[in-house]
Write an enzyme that holds these catalytic residues in place. Structure first.
Site, PDB file in Angstrom:
ATOM      1  N   THR A   1      39.477  78.416  48.682  1.00 26.93           N
ATOM      2  CA  THR A   1      39.163  78.957  47.363  1.00 26.93           C
ATOM      3  C   THR A   1      37.929  79.850  47.471  1.00 26.93           C
ATOM      4  OG1 THR A   1      37.684  77.127  46.792  1.00 26.93           O
ATOM      5  CG2 THR A   1      40.029  76.870  46.247  1.00 26.93           C
TER       6      THR A   1
ATOM      7  N   VAL B   1      39.056  73.469  50.854  1.00 23.72           N
ATOM      8  CA  VAL B   1      40.214  74.149  50.274  1.00 23.72           C
ATOM      9  C   VAL B   1      39.955  75.655  50.292  1.00 23.72           C
ATOM     10  CG1 VAL B   1      41.748  74.318  48.278  1.00 23.72           C
ATOM     11  CG2 VAL B   1      40.581  72.154  48.777  1.00 23.72           C
TER      12      VAL B   1
ATOM     13  N   TYR C   1      25.805  69.022  42.938  1.00 26.16           N
ATOM     14  CA  TYR C   1      27.261  69.003  43.085  1.00 26.16           C
ATOM     15  C   TYR C   1      27.709  67.636  43.594  1.00 26.16           C
ATOM     16  CZ  TYR C   1      31.954  70.704  44.145  1.00 26.16           C
ATOM     17  OH  TYR C   1      33.311  70.894  44.168  1.00 26.16           O
TER      18      TYR C   1
ATOM     19  N   LYS D   1      29.949  64.988  41.358  1.00 27.00           N
ATOM     20  CA  LYS D   1      31.292  64.575  41.740  1.00 27.00           C
ATOM     21  C   LYS D   1      31.386  63.059  41.923  1.00 27.00           C
ATOM     22  CE  LYS D   1      33.170  68.597  41.502  1.00 27.00           C
ATOM     23  NZ  LYS D   1      34.168  68.889  40.461  1.00 27.00           N
TER      24      LYS D   1
ATOM     25  N   GLY E   1      41.455  79.486  41.622  1.00 28.39           N
ATOM     26  CA  GLY E   1      41.388  78.427  42.625  1.00 28.39           C
ATOM     27  C   GLY E   1      42.302  77.251  42.401  1.00 28.39           C
ATOM     28  N   ILE E   2      41.738  76.049  42.575  1.00 28.43           N
ATOM     29  CA  ILE E   2      42.520  74.832  42.412  1.00 28.43           C
ATOM     30  C   ILE E   2      43.053  74.723  40.985  1.00 28.43           C
ATOM     31  CG2 ILE E   2      42.416  72.309  42.389  1.00 28.43           C
ATOM     32  CD1 ILE E   2      40.371  72.498  44.683  1.00 28.43           C
TER      33      ILE E   2
ATOM     34  N   ASP F   1      33.283  78.841  27.329  1.00 33.16           N
ATOM     35  CA  ASP F   1      32.348  78.029  28.104  1.00 33.16           C
ATOM     36  C   ASP F   1      32.787  76.573  27.947  1.00 33.16           C
ATOM     37  OD1 ASP F   1      30.209  76.522  29.055  1.00 33.16           O
ATOM     38  OD2 ASP F   1      28.677  77.747  28.085  1.00 33.16           O
TER      39      ASP F   1
END
Length: 236
Positions: A176, A174, A141, A145, A19-20, A56
């Site tokens: 992804t 995005v 989430y 963030k 992804g990103i 991890d």
């Protein structure tokens, strides 16, 4: 002991296999960095020139052990992230998301601080548009963030006197794997698209280019900011 003869500055990218994060790793590689990606997942066609260690990211000691010897870190991009949707209303998944999205990057940056100081390097933390507004299905989430954005400001003011800049980016929608569920739901995808002023989702490389700028000398007087990369989604 093998002597390091690679004189390129080393960039560490967590979540750099997909992804990103992968787009960031590729952009930094093209920009002259030696890149080490850390994480649990990688795409099969990840360029061989990008080092990848399966670790991890919440295990700081394992992350440090996976870095090339005698190669001081000049750039750190904390891109590894986790999203658990409705599960996040339960305490255990909530805390797991916070550990991956916030604590892991905080701990790794602390562990690498002296190297970053020696290199007069920079850090970019990957936040999200959800740092700006709420999500009914992803409270952890969202909280994580927002915490990344706040942590970035604290790191910036603490470390600026030592020559280390710290900034963040806040991607919107995005293309992804993390966003695949939304992209493949016709009704939801239509609602999202209708709100994006630029009328399309971002390619991962469009986020990566902003990260590369923030790490560069061109952003040498920029620290403590969060730059939305969302096509205008968060301002309408």
């Amino acid at each position: 002991m093998q002597v390091n003869t690679d004189t390129r500055p080393l960039a560490v990218v967590t979540g750099g296999g997909t992804g990103i994060g992968r787009a960031v790793a590729e952009a930094l590689l093209a920009g002259g960095y030696r890149v080490q990606a850390l994480g649990l997942d990688r795409e099969d066609d990840l360029p061989a020139a990008i080092g990848f260690a399966r670790v991890d990211v919440t295990d700081t000691a394992a992350c440090m052990a996976a870095l090339p010897a005698n190669a001081p870190v000049a750039a750190l991009v904390n891109c590894a992230g986790m999203l658990r949707h409705q599960q996040e209303w339960q305490t255990e998944p909530f805390e797991q998301v916070m550990r991956v999205n916030v604590t892991a990057g905080f701990a790794l940056a602390n562990a690498l601080l002296e190297q970053l100081v020696a290199a007069q390097g920079a850090v970019v933390n990957v936040a999200s548009m959800w740092a700006i507004f709420g999500s009914p299905g992803a409270p952890a989430y969202t909280a994580s963030k927002a915490a990344v954005a706040a942590l970035t400001r604290s790191q910036a003011v603490a470390w600026a006197p030592r020559g280390v800049r710290v900034n963040s980016v806040a991607p919107g929608w995005v293309e992804t794997r993390m966003a695949e569920k939304a992209r493949t739901d016709p009704e939801r995808a239509a609602r999202i698209g209708a709100r994006i002023p630029m009328g399309r989702w971002a390619a991962p490389g469009e986020v990566a280019s902003v990260v590369r700028f923030l790490l560069s000398a061109e952003a040498g007087y920029v620290t403590g900011v969060m730059i939305p990369v969302d096509g205008g989604y968060s301002v309408c």
